[in-house]
Design a protein around this motif. Structure first.
Motif, PDB file in Angstrom:
ATOM      1  N   ILE A 114       0.836  -1.198   0.000  1.00 50.55           N
ATOM      2  CA  ILE A 114       0.000   0.000   0.000  1.00 50.55           C
ATOM      3  C   ILE A 114       0.872   1.250   0.000  1.00 50.55           C
ATOM      4  O   ILE A 114       0.635   2.197  -0.766  1.00 50.55           O
ATOM      5  N   LEU A 115       1.894   1.263   0.852  1.00 46.76           N
ATOM      6  CA  LEU A 115       2.773   2.435   0.933  1.00 46.76           C
ATOM      7  C   LEU A 115       3.464   2.692  -0.397  1.00 46.76           C
ATOM      8  O   LEU A 115       3.520   3.840  -0.875  1.00 46.76           O
ATOM      9  N   VAL A 122      -0.097   4.249  -7.842  1.00 42.98           N
ATOM     10  CA  VAL A 122      -0.609   3.050  -8.520  1.00 42.98           C
ATOM     11  C   VAL A 122      -1.876   2.593  -7.806  1.00 42.98           C
ATOM     12  O   VAL A 122      -1.895   2.463  -6.576  1.00 42.98           O
ATOM     13  N   SER A 123      -2.939   2.346  -8.561  1.00 44.84           N
ATOM     14  CA  SER A 123      -4.189   1.894  -7.957  1.00 44.84           C
ATOM     15  C   SER A 123      -4.054   0.451  -7.481  1.00 44.84           C
ATOM     16  O   SER A 123      -3.174  -0.294  -7.924  1.00 44.84           O
ATOM     17  N   LEU A 156      -6.973   5.798   3.566  1.00 42.75           N
ATOM     18  CA  LEU A 156      -7.885   6.682   2.860  1.00 42.75           C
ATOM     19  C   LEU A 156      -7.643   6.470   1.373  1.00 42.75           C
ATOM     20  O   LEU A 156      -6.515   6.595   0.890  1.00 42.75           O
ATOM     21  N   ALA A 157      -8.707   6.133   0.641  1.00 46.35           N
ATOM     22  CA  ALA A 157      -8.557   5.817  -0.781  1.00 46.35           C
ATOM     23  C   ALA A 157      -9.778   6.299  -1.551  1.00 46.35           C
ATOM     24  O   ALA A 157     -10.890   6.372  -1.018  1.00 46.35           O
ATOM     25  N   SER A 179      -3.837  -6.582  -4.770  1.00 48.59           N
ATOM     26  CA  SER A 179      -2.993  -6.590  -5.964  1.00 48.59           C
ATOM     27  C   SER A 179      -2.877  -5.170  -6.508  1.00 48.59           C
ATOM     28  O   SER A 179      -3.778  -4.347  -6.338  1.00 48.59           O
ATOM     29  N   THR A 180      -1.758  -4.872  -7.153  1.00 52.02           N
ATOM     30  CA  THR A 180      -1.549  -3.555  -7.751  1.00 52.02           C
ATOM     31  C   THR A 180      -2.089  -3.545  -9.172  1.00 52.02           C
ATOM     32  O   THR A 180      -2.084  -4.559  -9.867  1.00 52.02           O
ATOM     33  N   GLN A 181      -2.532  -2.364  -9.615  1.00 55.10           N
ATOM     34  CA  GLN A 181      -3.135  -2.223 -10.934  1.00 55.10           C
ATOM     35  C   GLN A 181      -2.399  -1.144 -11.736  1.00 55.10           C
ATOM     36  O   GLN A 181      -1.181  -1.123 -11.760  1.00 55.10           O
ATOM     37  N   GLU A 182      -3.146  -0.218 -12.324  1.00 50.79           N
ATOM     38  CA  GLU A 182      -2.553   0.794 -13.197  1.00 50.79           C
ATOM     39  C   GLU A 182      -2.270   2.082 -12.411  1.00 50.79           C
ATOM     40  O   GLU A 182      -2.780   2.276 -11.308  1.00 50.79           O
ATOM     41  N   GLN A 183      -1.471   2.957 -12.997  1.00 52.00           N
ATOM     42  CA  GLN A 183      -1.179   4.242 -12.371  1.00 52.00           C
ATOM     43  C   GLN A 183      -2.408   5.138 -12.473  1.00 52.00           C
ATOM     44  O   GLN A 183      -3.142   5.099 -13.458  1.00 52.00           O
TER      45      GLN A 183
END
Length: 306
Positions: A114-115, A122-123, A156-157, A179-183
């Motif tokens: 997350i950090l 990155v979403s 907070l998102a 999981s990480t996605q796109e910027q």
């Protein structure tokens, strides 16, 4: 040779460059005295992350490296994530039978992911479980701020796929399958800047007192206020070692056994719980509306619990 995670190395670099002006070679030598080794490529990546966090790294573009500003909130978060990752004591508790139990904890990979997603814009996607419910839903968000209070981590998102697209608070202990996605675009940060400031200036994740019906006669808007408390000398050492907020400032103003401590916070239930938890060792000096509200609303507290 010790193996340090990336967050630990970042903290070493930030701390060294806040206190010293160093060439890259001198920085590497200082790091190696702590058994921290980094290649040229690794250092360049770390420098980019440090700049993304908002530090003025090498602002004059000289060959001498330094950090000219101090961002307490971000370095505090870096340290707390590192401690959560490294401290086994966080996962061990003694039961009444003097045996060890391991409670449900946040996966060690969630907080660093997350950090890193926040710093790189990155979403992320995850499965989220509602509080006090088994209901789960899939979320796709742009992470804005990570915060810890009293052992609880909150994010907070900005919800990207929601009809009522807005910034929301998520408990990190209820996040799964991350999981990480796109910027995502920087304008999401710009458009939510006030919510980010308010989130940083609130203890925990409970609502501001201005949104709580019993407190509305005392609090009209959820604004950041200077909260001045007098802390008894018996409790002061604990507060020095365990600050409750990055704005905490312990002054030299002493009267008898009490010292004035300053905070910049939006008054909410968490600050009241903190004050009441040390009843007798903490006095509210300012703001007046907080003092009056606590005095009126909790005047029967002792009578109700005895």
């Amino acid at each position: 040779m010790n193996s340090y995670p990336n967050l630990s190395r970042l903290i070493f670099i930030i701390d060294l460059l806040k206190r010293n002006r160093l060439t890259k070679a001198q920085l590497k030598d200082r790091l190696e005295t702590f058994d921290v080794y980094a290649s040229e490529k690794t250092l360049q990546r770390d420098f980019k992350i440090i700049k993304d966090l908002g530090y003025d790294l090498n602002p004059n573009n000289s060959h001498v490296l330094s950090i000219e500003n101090d961002i307490t909130h971000e370095i505090d978060i870096l340290n707390k994530v590192k401690d959560q990752m490294n401290s086994r004591s966080l996962h061990q508790y003694i039961t009444d039978e003097n045996t060890l139990q391991t409670p449900t904890t946040i996966s060690s990979g969630i907080l660093p992911t997350i950090l890193k997603s926040i710093t790189n814009r990155v979403s992320i996607s995850f499965t989220y479980q509602k509080y006090n419910s088994n209901d789960k839903s899939d979320r796709h968000v742009a992470p804005l701020v990570l915060k810890e209070y009293n052992g609880q981590w909150h994010l907070l998102a900005f919800e990207l796929d929601s009809v009522d697209s807005m910034a929301k608070v998520f408990g990190c202990d209820r996040i799964d399958s991350l999981s990480t996605q796109e910027q995502f675009e920087i304008n999401l940060i710009d458009n939510n800047i006030q919510k980010i400031i308010d989130f940083k200036n609130t203890l925990g994740a409970s609502m501001p007192l201005s949104e709580w019906e019993p407190s509305k006669p005392y609090f009209k808007t959820p604004s950041t206020q200077t909260i001045i408390l007098e802390i008894n000398e018996k409790y002061l050492p604990y507060l020095k070692n365990n600050p409750i907020h990055y704005s905490q400032h312990i002054s030299n103003e002493i009267e008898g056994e009490f010292t004035k401590v300053y905070f910049n916070l939006i008054p909410n239930l968490e600050i009241i719980k903190f004050i009441l938890s040390q009843q007798g060792d903490i006095k509210i000096i300012e703001p007046v509306n907080l003092r009056e509200f606590v005095s009126e609303h909790y005047k029967d507290l002792i009578k109700n619990i005895t």
